[in-house]
Design a protein around this motif. Structure first.
Motif, PDB file in Angstrom:
ATOM      1  N   ALA A 184       0.850  -1.193   0.000  1.00 27.10           N
ATOM      2  CA  ALA A 184       0.000   0.000   0.000  1.00 27.10           C
ATOM      3  C   ALA A 184       0.883   1.240   0.000  1.00 27.10           C
ATOM      4  N   ASP A 207      -3.101   4.766  -1.904  1.00 28.89           N
ATOM      5  CA  ASP A 207      -4.173   3.873  -1.470  1.00 28.89           C
ATOM      6  C   ASP A 207      -4.913   4.483  -0.283  1.00 28.89           C
ATOM      7  N   ARG A 217      -5.575  -4.201   7.052  1.00 31.52           N
ATOM      8  CA  ARG A 217      -4.946  -4.709   5.831  1.00 31.52           C
ATOM      9  C   ARG A 217      -3.900  -5.773   6.167  1.00 31.52           C
TER      10      ARG A 217
END
Length: 211
Positions: A128, A172, A198
């Motif tokens: 990310a 992101d 995540r």
């Protein structure tokens, strides 16, 4: 483990965000710090850089005189290309080693990299990318009041970097740092929650730095 690229323009507060994420449990690797380390005497790029650019870039203490080196490479494109060829592979190798070490004890490893853009992103395999975003006028105000820049110099430094639109386009997640300290704390908490979620759903090893 997830590998996260953290970036933001000068005056954005990126370093403050990196420290706040480290306090919450992330391992943070400072790309600028790595680039300085490899250029120190005994560093992996020191000998090659001095051999190529000569003793004129070495100070009386034996360390590379960064302003002297900058004066050479930023007035000569080919010299800059050469410097990058000498240093960038070494920097990536050291960063890969530090990521590997950090991944042994941290679920979230963050690479703090000021010049992360579309081209640079392709040299890394991030899980990310987080962008710290600040309006130009706010960033200028911070540079003037906190770091002693003139307004003209502050705006010139900002203009020399990639723009907010391009930086946000690779994100992101965006951390808004346009407000006060309490606002930033709330934004970092939000980002940390997003990152931990995540990490919890990622594969055992997500993201790496190419050597």
């Amino acid at each position: 483990m997830i590998l996260v690229g953290l970036t933001g323009g000068i005056g954005s507060g990126k370093s403050t965000v990196a420290a706040a994420l480290a306090a919450r449990g992330a391992a943070v690797i400072d790309a600028d710090g790595v680039s300085r380390d490899v250029m120190e005497p005994g560093g992996l790029a020191y000998g090659a850089v001095v051999e190529r650019f000569g003793p004129g870039i070495v100070g009386s203490d034996g360390r590379i005189d960064r302003p002297a080196l900058a004066a050479v490479v930023f007035s000569d494109h080919e010299a800059l290309v050469t410097l990058n060829k000498l240093t960038h592979p070494v920097i990536r190798r050291v960063m890969a080693q530090r990521v590997e070490e950090a991944a042994k004890s941290a679920e979230i490893v963050i690479v703090d990299i000021p010049l992360l853009d579309i081209a640079t992103r392709d040299k890394f395999r991030f899980s990310a990318i987080v962008v710290v975003d600040t309006p130009e006028d706010v960033a200028v105000g911070r540079l003037v009041s906190q770091r002693g820049f003139s307004e003209e110099d502050a705006r010139a430094r900002i203009a020399a970097q990639i723009g907010r639109v391009e930086r946000r386009s690779i994100a992101d997640l965006v951390i808004d740092n346009s407000g006060d300290h309490a606002h930033l704390v709330a934004e970092v908490d939000r980002a940390w929650g997003w990152l931990t979620e995540r990490a919890a759903t990622a594969s055992p090893r997500s993201g790496s730095v190419e050597e």
